[in-house]
Design an enzyme around this catalytic site. Structure first.
Site, short mmCIF file in Angstrom:
data_model
loop_
_atom_site.label_atom_id
_atom_site.label_comp_id
_atom_site.label_asym_id
_atom_site.label_seq_id
_atom_site.Cartn_x
_atom_site.Cartn_y
_atom_site.Cartn_z
N ASP A 48 0.83 -1.21 0.00
CA ASP A 48 0.00 0.00 0.00
C ASP A 48 0.86 1.26 0.00
OD1 ASP A 48 -2.89 0.97 0.33
OD2 ASP A 48 -1.82 2.10 1.86
N ARG A 49 0.59 2.15 -0.96
CA ARG A 49 1.40 3.36 -1.12
C ARG A 49 1.12 4.39 -0.03
NH1 ARG A 49 -0.63 -0.35 -3.76
NH2 ARG A 49 -2.42 0.92 -4.32
N CYS A 103 -2.34 5.48 -10.67
CA CYS A 103 -2.46 5.57 -9.21
C CYS A 103 -1.80 6.87 -8.82
CB CYS A 103 -1.75 4.39 -8.53
SG CYS A 103 -1.60 4.58 -6.72
N ASN A 104 -2.57 7.78 -8.23
CA ASN A 104 -2.02 9.08 -7.86
C ASN A 104 -0.93 8.95 -6.81
OD1 ASN A 104 -3.92 11.52 -8.96
ND2 ASN A 104 -5.09 9.65 -8.75
N THR A 105 -1.23 8.21 -5.74
CA THR A 105 -0.29 8.14 -4.61
C THR A 105 1.06 7.58 -5.04
OG1 THR A 105 -2.25 7.67 -3.28
CG2 THR A 105 -0.14 7.48 -2.19
N ALA A 106 1.04 6.63 -5.99
CA ALA A 106 2.28 6.02 -6.48
C ALA A 106 3.21 7.05 -7.10
CB ALA A 106 1.96 4.93 -7.49
N THR A 146 -5.91 10.24 -1.21
CA THR A 146 -5.47 9.49 -0.02
C THR A 146 -4.68 10.43 0.88
OG1 THR A 146 -3.33 8.84 -0.97
CG2 THR A 146 -5.21 7.38 -1.38
N LYS A 161 -11.90 -0.49 -2.75
CA LYS A 161 -10.94 -1.60 -2.87
C LYS A 161 -11.56 -2.93 -2.43
CE LYS A 161 -6.73 1.20 -2.34
NZ LYS A 161 -6.17 1.07 -3.69
N CYS A 221 -7.59 10.25 -6.65
CA CYS A 221 -7.25 8.85 -6.31
C CYS A 221 -8.03 8.03 -7.33
CB CYS A 221 -7.68 8.51 -4.90
SG CYS A 221 -7.67 6.73 -4.58
#
Lengths: 237, 237
Positions: free
Chosen positions: A45-46, A80-83, A124, A163, A193
């Site tokens: 999980d990022r 994936c934004n957080t990535a 996130t 998810k 996200c």
């Protein structure tokens, strides 16, 4: 060949692939962009990693990128934004250009005729903590506004619901938070996200005009980049 | 890692990926099946080749399979019914097991409690000409019925509409042909082209009970096979 470093999460990757197809002007299969997708659902999980609460996802992301390179990808997108906290680290390890989802959103906002002002972020905790959006959007005159702490907790809970496949429950929460940001003066609210547009796939007209889908923006940026490649490549050959 | 030999067509591949995710019991990203997708939209049209009207798609399919092998796939699925005409030729060239979409549909029919009888087929002319369904369904006591020549022409036109993104127009045609097959005595009608469930994604209850989605059947077969792999692998390691 476009390489998609995906699986973060898997449903968001499927949503991106569908949006990529829809964003492509095509009358038959052969008009579409040849695409490789690595849906590496096992990437840690990022958001947890950024918040110091979980293992580093970078090695697993690098492994997925290596799979895409081995299979012949020539350009990379990460739905994936957080990535994107690891965008520079990933880019440093490959010669393949990696599109940036926040640049795609910035282009979208700039193209919409808005001349700066506050933009809402549904994201996130990891994306917010990493400050992925404010710096890149500031270049275009936009400031970023996120929900208050209780609202942000609700957004995170809703992302986890997506998810887990509980999309309808997530939609109610996310819609309320989007309306709150709009009421606070945001003329656009970014679904920052890639799980969020999976939940908010049908919106009433009022909200639809406000929301910006980062997944769709990235898909459009991919189509533009790959069509430019297709124009350039024959000249080189 | 599941390898998806896709792009036939691209929207059907995105639909398959979404169905694979939904068919997986999961509460978080990491519960999902790591998946590689090669959406090789440039593979020549399968139906045209079978009907002697176009180039052989086998070399391009083999190239896509090689990309998946290079990226580390350990099991292959092909979300295109017509492409299964080359299933044996593809299987002969790789040690990776390739699931068969018609076996997945046969398992579905057999598991539904039906004890044989006529089953309707909505499929490309290539799939019908190649006889992909009759032999494998006959093993379970089913016979196959396809639309009359005019109806079949309409089905093919509808499939092309889906490939061109005109999904609503396609749905009207396909629904009428499905109802005609049901009226002719078919207790089940198989959507035996992966473009078709993209168009017929929302059906009224009467028709929903009749239709069998080959894409969904293949997704379920993949989940079962990959979960079995996951159980076996730790014992081997």
């Amino acid at each position: 060949m476009l390489g998609v470093l995906g699986g973060m999460g898997p449903l968001a990757t499927a949503d991106f692939l569908a949006k990529l197809v829809r964003a492509t002007p095509a009358r038959r299969d052969q008009d579409h962009i040849p695409t490789l997708v690595c849906s590496a659902a096992d990437i840690p999980d990022r958001a947890s990693a950024i918040l110091g609460q979980g293992p580093d996802p970078l090695p697993a992301m690098r492994a997925a990128l290596a799979r895409l390179e081995a299979a012949g990808a020539t350009r990379i997108a990460i739905p994936c934004n957080t990535a994107h906290h690891w965008h520079a680290a990933l880019q440093a390890g490959t010669a393949l250009p990696i599109l940036h989802i926040v640049d795609a959103v910035a282009d979208d906002l700039a193209g919409s005729g808005l001349a700066g002002g506050p933009v809402g972020l549904l994201a996130t905790g990891g994306t917010l903590r990493a400050g992925l959006y404010p710096e890149r959007l500031a270049r275009h005159g936009f400031t970023c506004l996120s929900p208050d702490p209780d609202g942000q907790d609700a957004v995170v809970a809703a992302i986890d619901l997506v998810k887990a496949g509980q999309v309808a429950e997530a939609a109610l929460i996310l819609e309320a938070q989007a309306r709150a940001l709009a009421a606070a003066g945001c003329r656009r609210v970014v679904m920052a996200c890639t799980e969020i547009p999976v939940a908010l796939s049908s919106l009433d007209d009022n909200l639809a005009g406000v929301m910006v889908d980062a997944t769709e923006a990235l898909a459009r940026a991919c189509v533009a980049a790959c069509r430019a490649d297709a124009v350039v490549l024959p000249l080189v050959a």
